[in-house]
Write an enzyme that holds these catalytic residues in place. Structure first.
Site, PDB file in Angstrom:
ATOM      1  N   CYS A  56      60.770 -25.026  23.547  1.00  0.00           N
ATOM      2  CA  CYS A  56      61.101 -23.677  24.504  1.00  0.00           C
ATOM      3  C   CYS A  56      62.339 -23.028  24.182  1.00  0.00           C
ATOM      4  CB  CYS A  56      60.602 -23.857  25.966  1.00  0.00           C
ATOM      5  SG  CYS A  56      60.469 -22.339  26.895  1.00  0.00           S
ATOM      6  N   CYS A  60      66.052 -23.197  31.032  1.00  0.00           N
ATOM      7  CA  CYS A  60      66.275 -23.739  32.351  1.00  0.00           C
ATOM      8  C   CYS A  60      66.718 -25.280  32.404  1.00  0.00           C
ATOM      9  CB  CYS A  60      64.677 -23.928  32.759  1.00  0.00           C
ATOM     10  SG  CYS A  60      63.764 -22.383  32.386  1.00  0.00           S
ATOM     11  N   CYS A  63      64.886 -28.375  32.358  1.00  0.00           N
ATOM     12  CA  CYS A  63      63.491 -28.882  31.637  1.00  0.00           C
ATOM     13  C   CYS A  63      63.663 -29.509  30.476  1.00  0.00           C
ATOM     14  CB  CYS A  63      62.696 -27.492  31.456  1.00  0.00           C
ATOM     15  SG  CYS A  63      61.222 -27.668  30.785  1.00  0.00           S
ATOM     16  N   CYS A 100      45.096 -28.207  35.476  1.00  0.00           N
ATOM     17  CA  CYS A 100      46.301 -27.161  35.022  1.00  0.00           C
ATOM     18  C   CYS A 100      46.791 -27.207  33.613  1.00  0.00           C
ATOM     19  CB  CYS A 100      47.201 -27.315  36.078  1.00  0.00           C
ATOM     20  SG  CYS A 100      48.831 -26.246  36.126  1.00  0.00           S
ATOM     21  N   CYS A 131      43.769 -23.718  35.979  1.00  0.00           N
ATOM     22  CA  CYS A 131      45.218 -22.961  36.406  1.00  0.00           C
ATOM     23  C   CYS A 131      45.803 -23.135  34.979  1.00  0.00           C
ATOM     24  CB  CYS A 131      45.739 -23.914  37.349  1.00  0.00           C
ATOM     25  SG  CYS A 131      47.538 -23.345  37.709  1.00  0.00           S
ATOM     26  N   CYS A 191      49.762 -19.482  42.283  1.00  0.00           N
ATOM     27  CA  CYS A 191      50.467 -20.748  42.253  1.00  0.00           C
ATOM     28  C   CYS A 191      51.882 -20.519  42.098  1.00  0.00           C
ATOM     29  CB  CYS A 191      49.793 -21.718  41.574  1.00  0.00           C
ATOM     30  SG  CYS A 191      50.620 -23.245  41.622  1.00  0.00           S
ATOM     31  N   ARG A 263      51.493 -28.182  47.804  1.00  0.00           N
ATOM     32  CA  ARG A 263      51.539 -29.103  47.160  1.00  0.00           C
ATOM     33  C   ARG A 263      53.061 -30.051  46.741  1.00  0.00           C
ATOM     34  NH1 ARG A 263      50.074 -26.808  42.723  1.00  0.00           N
ATOM     35  NH2 ARG A 263      47.743 -27.018  43.451  1.00  0.00           N
TER      36      ARG A 263
HETATM   37  N1  SAM Z   1      57.294 -22.446  30.240  1.00  0.00           N
HETATM   38  C1  SAM Z   1      56.483 -22.039  31.593  1.00  0.00           C
HETATM   39  C2  SAM Z   1      57.357 -21.478  32.494  1.00  0.00           C
HETATM   40  O1  SAM Z   1      58.494 -21.978  32.713  1.00  0.00           O
HETATM   41  O2  SAM Z   1      57.043 -20.419  33.509  1.00  0.00           O
HETATM   42  C3  SAM Z   1      55.371 -22.979  32.164  1.00  0.00           C
HETATM   43  C4  SAM Z   1      55.709 -24.390  32.155  1.00  0.00           C
HETATM   44  S1  SAM Z   1      57.065 -24.970  33.077  1.00  0.00           S
HETATM   45  C5  SAM Z   1      57.263 -26.642  32.588  1.00  0.00           C
HETATM   46  C6  SAM Z   1      56.494 -24.858  34.577  1.00  0.00           C
HETATM   47  C7  SAM Z   1      57.244 -25.283  35.704  1.00  0.00           C
HETATM   48  O3  SAM Z   1      57.698 -26.876  35.768  1.00  0.00           O
HETATM   49  C8  SAM Z   1      58.783 -24.809  35.813  1.00  0.00           C
HETATM   50  O4  SAM Z   1      58.589 -23.616  36.369  1.00  0.00           O
HETATM   51  C9  SAM Z   1      59.288 -25.751  36.954  1.00  0.00           C
HETATM   52  O5  SAM Z   1      59.289 -25.143  38.235  1.00  0.00           O
HETATM   53  C10 SAM Z   1      58.517 -26.981  36.450  1.00  0.00           C
HETATM   54  N2  SAM Z   1      59.505 -28.070  36.124  1.00  0.00           N
HETATM   55  C11 SAM Z   1      59.916 -28.047  35.052  1.00  0.00           C
HETATM   56  N3  SAM Z   1      60.657 -29.081  34.632  1.00  0.00           N
HETATM   57  C12 SAM Z   1      60.656 -30.070  35.928  1.00  0.00           C
HETATM   58  C13 SAM Z   1      61.561 -30.982  36.162  1.00  0.00           C
HETATM   59  N4  SAM Z   1      61.995 -31.640  35.202  1.00  0.00           N
HETATM   60  N5  SAM Z   1      61.261 -31.515  37.570  1.00  0.00           N
HETATM   61  C14 SAM Z   1      60.391 -30.618  38.430  1.00  0.00           C
HETATM   62  N6  SAM Z   1      59.792 -29.581  38.074  1.00  0.00           N
HETATM   63  C15 SAM Z   1      59.862 -29.068  36.722  1.00  0.00           C
HETATM   64  C1  DTB Z   2      54.651 -26.955  39.050  1.00  0.00           C
HETATM   65  O1  DTB Z   2      55.277 -26.410  39.882  1.00  0.00           O
HETATM   66  N1  DTB Z   2      54.770 -28.143  38.820  1.00  0.00           N
HETATM   67  C2  DTB Z   2      54.168 -28.749  37.576  1.00  0.00           C
HETATM   68  C3  DTB Z   2      53.210 -27.427  37.154  1.00  0.00           C
HETATM   69  N2  DTB Z   2      53.691 -26.615  38.171  1.00  0.00           N
HETATM   70  C4  DTB Z   2      53.041 -26.852  35.860  1.00  0.00           C
HETATM   71  C5  DTB Z   2      55.113 -29.099  36.308  1.00  0.00           C
HETATM   72  C6  DTB Z   2      55.927 -30.263  36.599  1.00  0.00           C
HETATM   73  C7  DTB Z   2      56.829 -30.421  35.550  1.00  0.00           C
HETATM   74  C8  DTB Z   2      57.459 -31.694  35.737  1.00  0.00           C
HETATM   75  C9  DTB Z   2      58.272 -31.955  34.364  1.00  0.00           C
HETATM   76  C10 DTB Z   2      57.488 -32.514  33.367  1.00  0.00           C
HETATM   77  O2  DTB Z   2      56.719 -33.291  33.534  1.00  0.00           O
HETATM   78  O3  DTB Z   2      57.736 -31.886  31.998  1.00  0.00           O
HETATM   79 FE1  SF4 Z   3      60.699 -23.289  28.832  1.00  0.00          FE
HETATM   80 FE2  SF4 Z   3      60.882 -25.326  30.174  1.00  0.00          FE
HETATM   81 FE3  SF4 Z   3      61.867 -23.201  31.304  1.00  0.00          FE
HETATM   82 FE4  SF4 Z   3      59.115 -23.419  31.047  1.00  0.00          FE
HETATM   83  S1  SF4 Z   3      60.555 -24.564  32.341  1.00  0.00           S
HETATM   84  S2  SF4 Z   3      60.603 -21.723  30.292  1.00  0.00           S
HETATM   85  S3  SF4 Z   3      58.961 -24.785  29.300  1.00  0.00           S
HETATM   86  S4  SF4 Z   3      62.468 -24.410  29.357  1.00  0.00           S
END
Ligand code: SAM
Ligand code: DTB
Ligand code: SF4
Length: 320
Positions: A56, A60, A63, A100, A131, A191, A263
């Site tokens: 990606c 963030c 992430c 989801c 979702c 959500c 949640r």
């Molecule tokens: N890429 C898309 C976005 O960011 O909108 C969708 C997938 S992203 C992984 C979905 C959500 O997962 C993020 O907005 C964030 O709130 C959550 N998330 C990602 N990494 C995480 C982590 N290490 N711990 C907790 N939540 C996380």
């Molecule tokens: C949300 O708020 N939490 C979920 C879902 N929406 C997509 C994602 C959590 C991701 C946690 C880190 C991972 O497993 O990569």
């Molecule tokens: Fe990309 Fe992760 Fe950010 Fe979603 S949360 S936009 S997958 S870097």
């Protein structure tokens, strides 16, 4: 309770006053509120699948899927329909009512949106709620996904507007609000929540919850994610949030958005059963079940069912 409880004009001082109560007072109020709007002792189960992993372009800091950080992730392109349907079937058979699908995109292209629409239609046919979380959407893309039968779109605000710039620089808070507005206009359920334990202050946690509560309509689903720390991401090594503070966040979300399902989302592997019990008492009404979230671990299904037994919780039937 009348609709007077549904407000969109919360001040930061009011939200702080909720946070600052003695824990027993806060939890009592939150559980009382919960029982007025939701079935007691009932928890909805969702299951996640990463339909496109890693690579990606966004930055963030939490992430593992960002190209900016070296996390040793196994990336893969969009999964074929058969794999997604098989995973959804397995989740449904285990008791999940919502499936989801998450994709590591900044925003999908129109052709990617078409492909995900096909996945959504196929999962809907299994009788599950659907979702998706695919990044930023245009109004047209949101319309297309709604047309395909997508029930919920997940797009988080992540943190307060003030702390946001410390966590993400590749898209703005307003970008996120714009996508949420497109999702609403398209008629899908929203959500939307955030992440705590990212080194933010209580002021930021209050700011995030206030933003969510002051949206034109409350999200139907509010995920509170406890940061999953992944080696290689800038937030790895952050001081973890105390479980009591997490329970306070759940309780405040419960009180601010009475009809929303809150949640207890990512990060349950870091919580004891007692800490999770406190979060259920605070008004959490949904969890993710299954060994994996998107790329990080989650408690096993059997462990969760043993916890439900111990706490006298029941899985919510479909549609609740
Ligand atoms: N890429 C898309 C976005 O960011 O909108 C969708 C997938 S992203 C992984 C979905 C959500 O997962 C993020 O907005 C964030 O709130 C959550 N998330 C990602 N990494 C995480 C982590 N290490 N711990 C907790 N939540 C996380
Ligand atoms: C949300 O708020 N939490 C979920 C879902 N929406 C997509 C994602 C959590 C991701 C946690 C880190 C991972 O497993 O990569
Ligand atoms: Fe990309 Fe992760 Fe950010 Fe979603 S949360 S936009 S997958 S870097």
């Amino acid at each position: 309770m009348t609709d007077q409880a549904i407000r969109h004009d919360w001040t930061l001082n009011e939200v702080h006053a909720l946070f600052n109560q003695p824990l027993n007072d806060l939890l009592f109020r939150a559980q009382s509120m919960h029982r007025r709007w939701h079935a007691a002792n009932t928890v909805q189960i969702s299951t996640l699948l990463s339909i496109k992993t890693g690579g990606c372009p966004e930055d963030c800091k939490y992430c593992p899927q960002s190209i900016h950080y070296e996390t040793g992730l196994d990336a893969h392109a969009l999964l074929p329909l058969e794999d997604v349907v098989a995973a959804a079937q397995k989740a449904r058979d285990a008791g999940a009512t919502r499936f989801c699908m998450g994709a590591a995109w900044r925003s999908p292209t129109n052709s990617q949106t078409r492909k995900v629409s096909e996945l959504v239609a196929a999962v809907s046919e299994l009788g599950m709620e659907t979702c998706a979380t695919l990044g930023m959407l245009t109004a047209d893309q949101a319309g297309q996904l709604a047309q395909a039968g997508l029930d919920y779109y997940n797009h988080n605000l992540d943190t307060s507007p003030e702390y946001y710039g410390e966590i993400i620089t590749s898209r703005t808070y307003q970008d996120r609000l714009d996508t949420l507005a497109h999702v609403r206009t398209a008629g899908m359920h929203v959500c939307c929540g955030g992440i705590v334990g990212m080194g933010e202050t209580r002021h930021d946690r209050a700011g995030l919850l206030r933003q969510l509560a002051n949206l034109p309509e409350h999200p139907e689903s509010v995920p509170i994610n406890n940061l999953m720390q992944v080696e290689g991401t800038p937030l790895h090594g952050t001081e973890p949030l105390s479980p009591l503070e997490l329970a306070r966040c759940v309780a405040v979300a419960r009180i601010l958005m009475p009809k929303a399902v809150v949640r207890l989302s990512a990060g349950r592997t870091e919580l004891s059963e007692e800490a999770q019990a406190l979060c259920f008492f605070a008004g959490a009404g949904s969890i993710f079940c299954g060994d994996q979230l998107l790329t990080t671990p989650n408690p096993s299904f059997d462990a969760d069912m043993a916890m439900f037994d111990a706490l006298g919780l029941a899985a919510a039937p479909a549609g609740q």
